[in-house]
Design a protein around this motif. Structure first.
Motif, mmCIF file in Angstrom:
data_model
loop_
_atom_site.group_PDB
_atom_site.id
_atom_site.type_symbol
_atom_site.label_atom_id
_atom_site.label_comp_id
_atom_site.label_asym_id
_atom_site.label_seq_id
_atom_site.Cartn_x
_atom_site.Cartn_y
_atom_site.Cartn_z
ATOM 1 N N SER A 215 0.822 -1.210 0.000
ATOM 2 C CA SER A 215 0.000 0.000 0.000
ATOM 3 C C SER A 215 0.856 1.261 0.000
ATOM 4 O O SER A 215 0.336 2.361 -0.167
ATOM 5 C CB SER A 215 -0.917 0.005 1.230
ATOM 6 O OG SER A 215 -0.158 -0.081 2.418
ATOM 7 N N TYR A 216 2.172 1.112 0.192
ATOM 8 C CA TYR A 216 3.068 2.271 0.229
ATOM 9 C C TYR A 216 3.963 2.390 -0.999
ATOM 10 O O TYR A 216 4.467 3.460 -1.315
ATOM 11 C CB TYR A 216 3.979 2.201 1.459
ATOM 12 C CG TYR A 216 3.247 2.192 2.778
ATOM 13 C CD1 TYR A 216 2.530 3.299 3.212
ATOM 14 C CD2 TYR A 216 3.269 1.073 3.596
ATOM 15 C CE1 TYR A 216 1.861 3.298 4.422
ATOM 16 C CE2 TYR A 216 2.606 1.061 4.821
ATOM 17 C CZ TYR A 216 1.902 2.171 5.219
ATOM 18 O OH TYR A 216 1.237 2.159 6.419
ATOM 19 N N PHE A 217 4.210 1.255 -1.688
ATOM 20 C CA PHE A 217 5.108 1.264 -2.837
ATOM 21 C C PHE A 217 4.453 0.435 -3.936
ATOM 22 O O PHE A 217 3.925 -0.639 -3.670
ATOM 23 C CB PHE A 217 6.470 0.670 -2.443
ATOM 24 C CG PHE A 217 7.578 0.971 -3.420
ATOM 25 C CD1 PHE A 217 8.277 2.169 -3.338
ATOM 26 C CD2 PHE A 217 7.909 0.068 -4.418
ATOM 27 C CE1 PHE A 217 9.304 2.448 -4.233
ATOM 28 C CE2 PHE A 217 8.930 0.340 -5.316
ATOM 29 C CZ PHE A 217 9.637 1.534 -5.217
ATOM 30 N N LYS B 204 6.736 -11.012 -1.838
ATOM 31 C CA LYS B 204 7.547 -10.011 -1.146
ATOM 32 C C LYS B 204 8.487 -9.276 -2.094
ATOM 33 O O LYS B 204 8.624 -8.046 -2.020
ATOM 34 C CB LYS B 204 8.359 -10.682 -0.039
ATOM 35 C CG LYS B 204 7.532 -11.489 0.952
ATOM 36 C CD LYS B 204 6.574 -10.623 1.744
ATOM 37 C CE LYS B 204 5.884 -11.443 2.816
ATOM 38 N NZ LYS B 204 4.934 -10.657 3.628
ATOM 39 N N GLN B 205 9.156 -10.020 -2.983
ATOM 40 C CA GLN B 205 10.183 -9.413 -3.826
ATOM 41 C C GLN B 205 9.614 -8.544 -4.940
ATOM 42 O O GLN B 205 10.298 -7.649 -5.446
ATOM 43 C CB GLN B 205 11.070 -10.501 -4.425
ATOM 44 C CG GLN B 205 11.841 -11.297 -3.380
ATOM 45 C CD GLN B 205 12.646 -12.421 -3.993
ATOM 46 O OE1 GLN B 205 13.591 -12.186 -4.744
ATOM 47 N NE2 GLN B 205 12.262 -13.651 -3.703
ATOM 48 N N TYR B 206 8.340 -8.806 -5.331
ATOM 49 C CA TYR B 206 7.729 -8.028 -6.409
ATOM 50 C C TYR B 206 6.496 -7.264 -5.940
ATOM 51 O O TYR B 206 5.776 -6.667 -6.737
ATOM 52 C CB TYR B 206 7.376 -8.949 -7.588
ATOM 53 C CG TYR B 206 8.606 -9.520 -8.260
ATOM 54 C CD1 TYR B 206 9.173 -8.904 -9.371
ATOM 55 C CD2 TYR B 206 9.228 -10.662 -7.752
ATOM 56 C CE1 TYR B 206 10.307 -9.409 -9.967
ATOM 57 C CE2 TYR B 206 10.376 -11.178 -8.342
ATOM 58 C CZ TYR B 206 10.913 -10.542 -9.451
ATOM 59 O OH TYR B 206 12.060 -11.046 -10.032
ATOM 60 N N GLU C 104 15.167 0.544 -7.030
ATOM 61 C CA GLU C 104 14.441 1.615 -6.327
ATOM 62 C C GLU C 104 13.792 1.084 -5.048
ATOM 63 O O GLU C 104 13.830 1.736 -4.000
ATOM 64 C CB GLU C 104 13.372 2.213 -7.244
ATOM 65 C CG GLU C 104 13.928 3.034 -8.389
ATOM 66 C CD GLU C 104 12.828 3.538 -9.322
ATOM 67 O OE1 GLU C 104 11.653 3.160 -9.108
ATOM 68 O OE2 GLU C 104 13.141 4.296 -10.257
ATOM 69 N N TRP C 105 13.205 -0.113 -5.132
ATOM 70 C CA TRP C 105 12.556 -0.715 -3.965
ATOM 71 C C TRP C 105 13.585 -1.047 -2.894
ATOM 72 O O TRP C 105 13.380 -0.802 -1.706
ATOM 73 C CB TRP C 105 11.794 -1.953 -4.412
ATOM 74 C CG TRP C 105 11.234 -2.847 -3.343
ATOM 75 C CD1 TRP C 105 11.295 -4.205 -3.317
ATOM 76 C CD2 TRP C 105 10.498 -2.475 -2.175
ATOM 77 N NE1 TRP C 105 10.670 -4.701 -2.205
ATOM 78 C CE2 TRP C 105 10.165 -3.653 -1.482
ATOM 79 C CE3 TRP C 105 10.097 -1.255 -1.636
ATOM 80 C CZ2 TRP C 105 9.455 -3.665 -0.286
ATOM 81 C CZ3 TRP C 105 9.374 -1.255 -0.434
ATOM 82 C CH2 TRP C 105 9.064 -2.443 0.220
ATOM 83 N N ALA D 222 6.707 1.017 5.774
ATOM 84 C CA ALA D 222 5.995 2.297 5.665
ATOM 85 C C ALA D 222 6.962 3.414 5.268
ATOM 86 O O ALA D 222 8.183 3.279 5.402
ATOM 87 C CB ALA D 222 5.330 2.625 7.002
ATOM 88 N N PRO D 223 6.449 4.554 4.803
ATOM 89 C CA PRO D 223 7.319 5.677 4.440
ATOM 90 C C PRO D 223 8.142 6.166 5.632
ATOM 91 O O PRO D 223 7.760 5.986 6.791
ATOM 92 C CB PRO D 223 6.324 6.754 3.976
ATOM 93 C CG PRO D 223 5.109 5.999 3.553
ATOM 94 C CD PRO D 223 5.032 4.820 4.468
#
Length: 458
Positions: free
Chosen positions: A71-73, A281-283, A348-349, A433-434
């Motif tokens: 929900s954040y990325f 998790k990885q994608y 980026e992740w 989370a951010p």
């Protein structure tokens, strides 16, 4: 309407000699199966009462409990496009073990890292997420009630949940933290002590989780080699949960798949390995439930029966969802621009995770009442509450985290959810989370402890 104790008179036939049958409306409770009754999730048992006890709060709710940062990325765009492209072509059934294209992509992905593995599509089963892969494998491997599975402590609670549900047993082996290197590792000395105990002859397999939930451990190649030598010595099958794969947090920290490590060793140990993994998790598509098993057998064919059993069990639910299996070749065998897109997205992740882990670490290290255990991978951070010496009252980890939720509206999971002693006062943070949210949560945790520790010291 008749009451539960009423009876209904039913006349059978049309003459005076007709029989009269009395039917009770007092229905008995039909008991659930023993498997259902044995199923117990410690996270739900702890967290649900927590959430039920929270009233309206003047502070916003921050949950650092669930390992789902989607929900954040945004998820990887290449896998999203693959599913969208094939949506209308995916209405029908597919083989219970998975589509051929998905299984071939998984096999090629394994062989790309180490061609000596010689994985084929016949060694692969596509499943409903990595959790579904583990449940399928446990069902195919463990026999109730005597078989025992060795699992890490601290570790993901689902391992124990599935085993309990099946009526099988677990035995925990310890993970320990080296304060000098700031790394978690398996306590191989203690593990060998467990294996040497004659009454533990029912050990069927050992499970390793790398990178680890909840510790964030990423094991070095040397450590994995020592682990494999030990398993070879005691003829112990290994289940390797690698759902977090290359989600590492430091440049000097490298993920090594256990099967690849085995085949690179000279001489190579004959340890049979079943690898469990997935895309969730990885994608960043955990809700798609895309997982798989890969059977890395030895020259003796030790896993042949278990692999066949898992293939048979996969037929019970007709396999995983058809449409999401298109995401597997898109993710693991990309071509052209897609390969570049995935590489850029993953970097980026990874950088985002690294920044977020660093940010929450920096805040929490400011508190004299916290000990922060540096993670190396995944998305988890273990923290220990260190109250003042000689407190007037002693709290469990669940009590600390419940009060944190009630006072600061921050939800974290106590270490006892992961097999740790409640008196050791650990809790786990998910740093998906951010950064701003994590820093706010960190400051709230510090404020809570300043008040709470001042009270227990009085």
């Amino acid at each position: 309407m008749a009451s539960p104790t009423s009876v209904v008179v039913v006349e059978e036939g049309n003459n005076a000699a007709s029989k009269v049958t009395l039917l009770s409306l007092n229905w008995p409770v039909i008991p659930a199966s023993m498997e259902a009754q044995r199923t117990y999730n410690p996270i739900r048992a702890i967290v649900d009462p927590f959430l039920a006890s929270v009233q309206e709060h003047d502070k916003s709710h921050i949950s650092l409990a669930l390992g789902d940062p989607s929900s954040y990325f945004p998820p990887c765009p290449v896998v999203v496009q693959a599913v969208q492209k094939h949506l209308l072509q995916s209405a029908g059934y597919v083989p219970a073990v998975g589509t051929l294209s998905a299984r071939q992509a998984i096999a090629e992905h394994c062989n790309r890292d180490n061609p000596s593995l010689n994985v084929t599509s016949n060694h692969v089963i596509v499943t409903n997420g990595c959790s579904g892969a583990l449940e399928l494998l446990f069902r195919a491997t463990l026999q109730s009630p005597h078989d025992v599975l060795l699992i890490p402590s601290p570790g993901f609670p689902l391992y124990n949940v599935i085993c309990q549900s099946l009526g099988c047993q677990t035995q925990m082996y310890p993970l320990v933290y080296n304060t000098e290197t700031e790394e978690w590792h398996m306590d191989l000395v203690e593990l060998e002590t467990l294996l040497q105990q004659t009454h533990n002859c029912s050990f069927k397999a050992i499970l390793i989780n790398n990178p680890s939930n909840p510790t964030g451990a990423v094991f070095s190649k040397t450590h994995l080699q020592d682990f494999l030598k030990l398993c070879d010595k005691y003829h112990l099958m290994v289940i390797s949960d690698e759902i977090y794969g290359d989600m590492t947090l430091h440049d000097d920290c490298v993920f090594h798949s256990l099967a690849s490590v085995r085949n690179e060793m000279i001489p190579s140990p004959h340890v049979p390995i079943v690898q469990a993994s997935g895309l969730g998790k990885q994608y960043l598509v955990p809700g798609w439930r895309v997982g798989w098993l890969v059977f890395h057998d030895n020259i003796y064919g030790t896993l042949l029966s278990i692999r066949h059993g898992a293939q048979q069990l996969a037929q019970v639910i007709m396999g995983a969802s058809h449409v999401v299996q298109w995401a597997i070749p898109a993710a693991l065998a990309p071509t052209g621009p897609d390969e570049t897109t995935i590489g850029t997205w993953k970097e980026e992740w990874r950088q985002k995770l690294r920044q977020q882990a660093h940010a929450v670490e920096q805040v929490l290290r400011q508190s004299p009442y916290l000990k922060v255990y540096r993670p190396q991978g995944a998305m988890y951070l273990m923290v220990q509450i260190v109250p003042p010496p000689h407190p007037t009252s002693v709290k469990s980890d669940a009590e600390w985290t419940r009060e944190l939720l009630q006072q600061e509206n921050v939800l974290v999971l106590p270490g006892s959810c992961f097999g740790m002693k409640a008196s050791d006062n650990f809790f786990r943070i998910v740093f998906g989370a951010p950064t701003a949210v994590l820093e706010e949560a960190g400051h709230r945790i510090i404020s809570f402890l300043e008040r709470a520790c001042a009270n227990v010291a009085e």
